[in-house]
Design an enzyme around this catalytic site. Structure first.
Site, PDB file in Angstrom:
ATOM      1  N   GLY A 283      -5.664  -1.291 -14.266  1.00 48.12           N
ATOM      2  CA  GLY A 283      -6.940  -0.728 -14.732  1.00 48.12           C
ATOM      3  C   GLY A 283      -7.828  -1.649 -15.593  1.00 48.12           C
ATOM      4  O   GLY A 283      -7.578  -2.004 -16.736  1.00 48.12           O
TER       5      GLY A 283
ATOM      6  N   SER B 214      -6.715   5.327 -10.321  1.00 47.33           N
ATOM      7  CA  SER B 214      -7.759   5.659 -10.700  1.00 47.33           C
ATOM      8  C   SER B 214      -8.125   6.771 -11.296  1.00 47.33           C
ATOM      9  O   SER B 214      -7.254   7.648 -11.333  1.00 47.33           O
ATOM     10  CB  SER B 214      -8.538   5.498  -9.138  1.00 47.33           C
ATOM     11  OG  SER B 214      -7.908   6.511  -8.323  1.00 47.33           O
TER      12      SER B 214
ATOM     13  N   GLY C 260     -11.948  -0.342 -12.104  1.00 46.56           N
ATOM     14  CA  GLY C 260     -12.635  -1.515 -12.732  1.00 46.56           C
ATOM     15  C   GLY C 260     -13.064  -1.315 -14.425  1.00 46.56           C
ATOM     16  O   GLY C 260     -12.477  -0.686 -14.879  1.00 46.56           O
TER      17      GLY C 260
ATOM     18  N   LYS D 277       0.751  -1.109  -0.158  1.00 45.04           N
ATOM     19  CA  LYS D 277       0.090  -0.171  -0.120  1.00 45.04           C
ATOM     20  C   LYS D 277       1.077   1.293  -0.023  1.00 45.04           C
ATOM     21  O   LYS D 277       1.959   1.123   0.678  1.00 45.04           O
ATOM     22  CB  LYS D 277      -0.743   0.089   1.181  1.00 45.04           C
ATOM     23  CG  LYS D 277      -1.516   1.302   1.506  1.00 45.04           C
ATOM     24  CD  LYS D 277      -2.614   1.678   0.668  1.00 45.04           C
ATOM     25  CE  LYS D 277      -3.218   3.066   0.555  1.00 45.04           C
ATOM     26  NZ  LYS D 277      -4.221   3.563  -0.507  1.00 45.04           N
ATOM     27  N   SER D 278       0.415   2.285  -0.745  1.00 50.07           N
ATOM     28  CA  SER D 278       1.309   3.558  -0.787  1.00 50.07           C
ATOM     29  C   SER D 278       1.444   3.931   0.715  1.00 50.07           C
ATOM     30  O   SER D 278       0.482   3.899   1.504  1.00 50.07           O
ATOM     31  CB  SER D 278       0.732   4.516  -1.424  1.00 50.07           C
ATOM     32  OG  SER D 278       0.757   4.210  -2.936  1.00 50.07           O
TER      33      SER D 278
ATOM     34  N   ASN E 124     -13.499   4.958  -4.814  1.00 43.51           N
ATOM     35  CA  ASN E 124     -12.819   4.884  -3.307  1.00 43.51           C
ATOM     36  C   ASN E 124     -12.199   6.281  -3.272  1.00 43.51           C
ATOM     37  O   ASN E 124     -11.804   6.940  -3.954  1.00 43.51           O
ATOM     38  CB  ASN E 124     -11.567   3.782  -3.435  1.00 43.51           C
ATOM     39  CG  ASN E 124     -10.439   4.577  -3.982  1.00 43.51           C
ATOM     40  OD1 ASN E 124      -9.674   5.131  -2.986  1.00 43.51           O
ATOM     41  ND2 ASN E 124      -9.897   4.422  -4.999  1.00 43.51           N
TER      42      ASN E 124
ATOM     43  N   CYS F  99      -1.825   9.939  -5.977  1.00 38.69           N
ATOM     44  CA  CYS F  99      -3.221   9.733  -5.187  1.00 38.69           C
ATOM     45  C   CYS F  99      -4.098  10.790  -5.378  1.00 38.69           C
ATOM     46  O   CYS F  99      -3.929  11.933  -5.109  1.00 38.69           O
ATOM     47  CB  CYS F  99      -2.820   9.681  -3.775  1.00 38.69           C
ATOM     48  SG  CYS F  99      -4.095   9.228  -2.703  1.00 38.69           S
TER      49      CYS F  99
HETATM   50  O1  IRO Z   1      -7.359   6.985  -1.300  1.00 44.79           O
HETATM   51  C1  IRO Z   1      -6.411   6.309  -1.515  1.00 44.79           C
HETATM   52  O2  IRO Z   1      -5.465   5.894  -0.713  1.00 44.79           O
HETATM   53  C2  IRO Z   1      -5.919   5.984  -2.975  1.00 44.79           C
HETATM   54  N1  IRO Z   1      -7.052   5.685  -3.927  1.00 44.79           N
HETATM   55  C3  IRO Z   1      -6.345   5.566  -5.134  1.00 44.79           C
HETATM   56  O3  IRO Z   1      -7.579   5.265  -5.892  1.00 44.79           O
HETATM   57  N2  IRO Z   1      -5.191   5.762  -5.634  1.00 44.79           N
HETATM   58  C4  IRO Z   1      -4.364   6.119  -4.752  1.00 44.79           C
HETATM   59  O4  IRO Z   1      -3.076   6.304  -5.196  1.00 44.79           O
HETATM   60  C5  IRO Z   1      -4.457   6.465  -3.388  1.00 44.79           C
HETATM   61  I1  IRO Z   1      -2.959   6.834  -2.172  1.00 44.79           I
END
Ligand code: IRO
Length: 309
Positions: free
Chosen positions: A247, A193, A220, A44-45, A68, A128
């Site tokens: 993707g 995304s 998606g 996870k980042s 998200n 992000c």
């Molecule tokens: O909201 C997030 O944690 C998130 N959500 C995403 O869709 N891409 C991202 O790089 C990140 I850092």
């Protein structure tokens, strides 16, 4: 058919891996990814310090994908560095995603990663879309150039960047020109995304996630054509770099399309969130069936060989 491949001179059993952010936030998930059929995996980042992220609900699946606005929840850099130290690299390569909130935070993490003797591969997340008040670097080309310049100076190994989707040819050109100025950037992961979509429930007449008035990153099925375009755009523009596709992958067919478009590896996000790590054996089976039907023995028989009319 033979699904083996290699990446940055490392052997991989197959080109599949998770997308950063999905099934990779805590040790139990990382251990499951280490044991599953995927050829590689990414964490996870992370930010320098632990983050709770945005209030829930912050993720929703839809019939066509997901939305998200997690808000970069993560256990903090030391946690993932510790995992990187304990990972079994004989089993599969490990990528570590960094998403510092500032350039200084990224430089602090990169300096420590440099000192840590571990073969982890850094994926620098410039895209992000969900940290309130933080415009993503991937859409600010001047900031992107500065970030990459400083981080490349502070790091001594090849690394990659996770980019947002671009939609204008001029932006593909400008982003690729920046990346091509840095030979240290060995790979480009396309796409993150599609930022700040809005999903609305017609019955309740309400948005479906709490943060940011319901605005969030879209993943998606819906993003597949944009993902394939970004993979192919950077594949054409960055001949000295590898492209990792991300993707819209939910079956072997989309894996095949990403590889055809030029991807060296293919990440799975939304569908992994929905199905769990057992998706990987299914995707591998489906990809092999497609290759058998088409008479392809190995990935290189068709990788990057998309035809135009
Ligand atoms: O909201 C997030 O944690 C998130 N959500 C995403 O869709 N891409 C991202 O790089 C990140 I850092």
């Amino acid at each position: 058919p033979d699904l083996r491949t290699e990446f940055l001179d490392l052997p991989l059993a197959n080109p599949l891996m998770n997308a950063s952010g999905v099934w990779c936030s805590v040790a139990s998930q990382l251990e499951a990814l280490a044991e599953c059929a995927a050829g590689a995996m990414v964490t996870k980042s992370c930010t320098l310090a632990q983050r709770d992220g945005n209030p829930e609900p912050r993720y929703r699946a839809t019939p066509w994908g997901s939305i998200n606005s997690m808000g970069l929840p993560n256990e903090g850099f030391p946690y993932y560095l510790n995992y990187a130290r304990c990972h079994d690299y004989e089993r599969k390569p490990l990528f570590m995603s960094l998403a510092g909130l500032t350039l200084d935070d990224n430089l602090t993490m990169v300096a420590e990663l440099r000192e840590a003797v571990t073969p982890v591969i850094m994926e620098l997340n410039l895209s992000c879309p969900n940290v309130p008040g933080k415009a993503q670097v991937g859409y600010d080309f001047e900031a992107m150039d500065t970030f990459i310049h400083e981080i490349a100076d502070a790091y001594d190994r090849p690394f990659g960047v996770k980019l947002p989707p671009y939609f204008d040819i001029a932006h593909f050109d400008e982003a690729a020109a920046i990346l091509n100025a840095y030979p240290q950037i060995a790979f480009v992961t396309c796409i993150n995304s599609i930022g700040n979509g809005l999903v609305i429930d017609p019955v309740s007449e309400t948005v479906v996630i709490r943060p940011k008035d319901g605005f969030g990153g879209i993943g998606g099925d819906f993003v597949l054509p944009t993902a394939l375009a970004n993979v192919n755009a950077f594949f054409r523009r960055c001949p000295d770099k590898k492209i990792i596709g991300c993707g819209g992958v939910r079956s072997g067919e989309q894996v095949f399309l990403h590889l055809l478009a030029g991807a060296a590896l293919v990440q799975v996000g939304t569908q992994l969130f929905e199905e769990g790590p057992l998706i990987f054996p299914r995707l591998l089976e489906e990809l092999q069936a497609i290759m058998t039907a088409k008479g392809y023995d190995r990935i290189t028989d068709f990788q990057g060989k998309l035809k135009t009319l």
